[in-house]
Design a protein around this motif. Structure first.
Motif, PDB file in Angstrom:
ATOM      1  N   ASP A  43      47.591  52.819  42.073  1.00 13.02           N
ATOM      2  CA  ASP A  43      47.917  51.423  42.365  1.00 13.02           C
ATOM      3  C   ASP A  43      47.502  50.484  41.245  1.00 13.02           C
ATOM      4  N   ASP A  44      47.186  51.032  40.071  1.00 16.65           N
ATOM      5  CA  ASP A  44      46.879  50.207  38.916  1.00 16.65           C
ATOM      6  C   ASP A  44      48.142  49.505  38.416  1.00 16.65           C
ATOM      7  N   PRO A  45      47.996  48.505  37.556  1.00 18.64           N
ATOM      8  CA  PRO A  45      49.181  47.895  36.942  1.00 18.64           C
ATOM      9  C   PRO A  45      50.042  48.956  36.258  1.00 18.64           C
ATOM     10  N   PRO A  46      51.360  48.841  36.333  1.00 15.90           N
ATOM     11  CA  PRO A  46      52.261  49.887  35.810  1.00 15.90           C
ATOM     12  C   PRO A  46      51.983  50.290  34.374  1.00 15.90           C
ATOM     13  N   GLU A  47      51.609  49.332  33.540  1.00 14.36           N
ATOM     14  CA  GLU A  47      51.393  49.648  32.124  1.00 14.36           C
ATOM     15  C   GLU A  47      50.159  50.522  31.897  1.00 14.36           C
ATOM     16  N   LEU A  48      49.307  50.654  32.911  1.00 16.47           N
ATOM     17  CA  LEU A  48      48.105  51.481  32.772  1.00 16.47           C
ATOM     18  C   LEU A  48      48.287  52.887  33.327  1.00 16.47           C
ATOM     19  N   LEU A  49      49.371  53.123  34.041  1.00 13.03           N
ATOM     20  CA  LEU A  49      49.550  54.399  34.725  1.00 13.03           C
ATOM     21  C   LEU A  49      49.887  55.524  33.743  1.00 13.03           C
ATOM     22  N   ALA A  50      49.303  56.682  33.994  1.00 14.05           N
ATOM     23  CA  ALA A  50      49.602  57.865  33.180  1.00 14.05           C
ATOM     24  C   ALA A  50      50.994  58.388  33.514  1.00 14.05           C
ATOM     25  N   LYS A  51      51.596  59.090  32.566  1.00 18.54           N
ATOM     26  CA  LYS A  51      52.914  59.678  32.765  1.00 18.54           C
ATOM     27  C   LYS A  51      52.789  61.050  33.422  1.00 18.54           C
ATOM     28  N   GLY A  52      53.920  61.540  33.916  1.00 15.71           N
ATOM     29  CA  GLY A  52      53.910  62.801  34.644  1.00 15.71           C
ATOM     30  C   GLY A  52      53.417  63.978  33.832  1.00 15.71           C
ATOM     31  N   ASP A  53      53.816  64.046  32.552  1.00 10.43           N
ATOM     32  CA  ASP A  53      53.383  65.175  31.729  1.00 10.43           C
ATOM     33  C   ASP A  53      51.881  65.108  31.463  1.00 10.43           C
TER      34      ASP A  53
ATOM     35  N   PHE B  59      56.645  63.089  52.786  1.00  9.42           N
ATOM     36  CA  PHE B  59      55.265  63.000  52.313  1.00  9.42           C
ATOM     37  C   PHE B  59      55.237  62.068  51.097  1.00  9.42           C
ATOM     38  N   ARG B  60      55.115  60.782  51.392  1.00  9.59           N
ATOM     39  CA  ARG B  60      55.218  59.784  50.324  1.00  9.59           C
ATOM     40  C   ARG B  60      53.903  59.077  50.028  1.00  9.59           C
ATOM     41  N   PHE B  61      52.875  59.322  50.833  1.00  9.40           N
ATOM     42  CA  PHE B  61      51.591  58.649  50.628  1.00  9.40           C
ATOM     43  C   PHE B  61      50.621  59.607  49.949  1.00  9.40           C
ATOM     44  N   HIS B  62      50.613  59.565  48.623  1.00  3.46           N
ATOM     45  CA  HIS B  62      49.786  60.476  47.837  1.00  3.46           C
ATOM     46  C   HIS B  62      49.551  59.834  46.471  1.00  3.46           C
ATOM     47  N   PRO B  63      48.640  60.384  45.657  1.00  2.00           N
ATOM     48  CA  PRO B  63      48.299  59.733  44.381  1.00  2.00           C
ATOM     49  C   PRO B  63      49.407  59.748  43.330  1.00  2.00           C
ATOM     50  N   PHE B  64      50.507  60.476  43.609  1.00  2.00           N
ATOM     51  CA  PHE B  64      51.538  60.647  42.573  1.00  2.00           C
ATOM     52  C   PHE B  64      52.833  59.935  42.944  1.00  2.00           C
ATOM     53  N   THR B  65      52.734  58.919  43.809  1.00  3.94           N
ATOM     54  CA  THR B  65      53.929  58.242  44.317  1.00  3.94           C
ATOM     55  C   THR B  65      54.832  57.746  43.204  1.00  3.94           C
ATOM     56  N   HIS B  66      54.244  57.178  42.149  1.00  6.82           N
ATOM     57  CA  HIS B  66      55.052  56.599  41.067  1.00  6.82           C
ATOM     58  C   HIS B  66      55.695  57.659  40.200  1.00  6.82           C
ATOM     59  N   LEU B  67      55.272  58.911  40.350  1.00  6.32           N
ATOM     60  CA  LEU B  67      55.796  59.999  39.526  1.00  6.32           C
ATOM     61  C   LEU B  67      56.820  60.856  40.270  1.00  6.32           C
TER      62      LEU B  67
END
Length: 317
Positions: A271-281, A306-314
């Motif tokens: 849930d950090d700002p998008p520019e701080l999020l790590a990429k999938g790889d 199953f959408r509530f997990h730490p990798f939602t944005h990925l």
């Protein structure tokens, strides 16, 4: 249990789509289904030789910095270059420094002599050693549970916690080590009084076997920050100040060319700002692993139940 209610019994020998599901679940299990039971194959107890701790009372960051710089140089020069031992440095909010060592069956020599440099560094920096027994751990369990007392003290009503991590794929440069001490060990340790910093190596059997689909496996050296406080005892202004500092530290870490940032699903914030999020790889240890996990998600949970997990944005479908 999958999204359609199907029950799967998976193992390392599963093949085809089930094999992919097993492997993907090791890195993104909460995105794939509900795990109801686990069976672990344990490493032989004989692979662990001994271990223990040296505890140093630094009192404040000014006293801690010169000692930590020396301790990290010892880690770089004597520990990271071998798989026969591992080392973990834990810094708590009063700047007590707990250094844990684990020695494996491939270690030759005397454990007390091996860590003598740490004692010498504490003396040179004029910081007292409160405890010193690097042979006190007799079993894997004792070694693994040595910090449970510290973790048990992280309580609040509510407890607020934010995790981040950085690491390097190879031996860290002196510049990277300086960043850890000067910046990663931040003011939040004092403003968020249940926080701690862990700086560690792997070593031993942790570096053997098939790599898991996690960025952790790419990190020879890594440090995490666990920013934690009792939400009822910290003002709104201080809460904002802590988060601003933490986000700035992550921004600064990304500017350090050799540092990987937030490559661990358990030490990053979705849930950090998008520019701080790590990429999938980065999170899953490589682009190939990320693509497999995406494919498995599409195959077994195409409706994204199953959408509530730490990798939602990925793993958005």
């Amino acid at each position: 249990v999958l999204a359609d209610g199907c029950v799967k019994n998976l193992s390392p020998t599963s093949s085809g789509e089930d094999g992919n599901l097993f492997h993907a679940s090791l890195g993104a299990g909460s995105a794939m289904g509900v795990v109801t039971s686990l069976t672990f194959k344990m490493e032989s107890e004989s692979s662990f030789s001994t271990g223990g701790s040296i505890v140093v009372a630094c009192g404040n960051k000014t006293n801690a910095e010169p000692f930590l710089k020396r301790a990290l140089q010892f880690m770089k020069g004597s520990v990271l270059s071998t798989t026969s031992c591992s080392m973990e440095i834990v810094i708590v909010t009063d700047f007590t420094v707990i250094i844990n060592f684990m020695f494996y069956d491939t270690f030759t020599g005397d454990a007390r002599n091996f860590v003598q440099q740490v004692r010498d560094d504490a003396k040179a920096c004029n910081v007292p050693i409160l405890a010193d027994d690097v042979n006190s751990f007799k079993t894997w369990f004792e070694a693994a549970s040595s910090l449970w007392g510290v973790i048990a003290g992280l309580k609040g009503d509510p407890l607020v916690r934010v995790d981040h991590c950085i690491g390097t794929r190879s031996l860290p440069s002196d510049e990277a080590l300086d960043f850890v001490i000067d910046t990663w060990v931040g003011k939040y340790l004092e403003e968020a009084p249940l926080s701690l910093v862990e700086i560690r190596s792997l070593g031993g059997v942790a570096e053997k076997g098939i790599p898991l689909p996690s960025g952790n496996v790419n990190a020879l050296f890594f440090a995490d920050m666990i920013v934690s406080y009792d939400g009822s005892s910290v003002s709104s202004q201080n809460k904002s100040s802590v988060m601003e500092e933490v986000h700035q530290i992550i921004v600064d870490a990304k500017k350090q060319g050799e540092l990987m940032g937030d490559f661990s699903g358990t030490h990053s914030q979705s849930d950090d700002p998008p520019e701080l999020l790590a990429k999938g790889d980065e999170i899953f240890g490589g682009q190939d692993k990320y693509e497999i996990i995406q494919k498995v998600k599409q195959t077994f949970d195409s409706t994204n139940r199953f959408r509530f997990h730490p990798f939602t944005h990925l793993l958005q479908l």
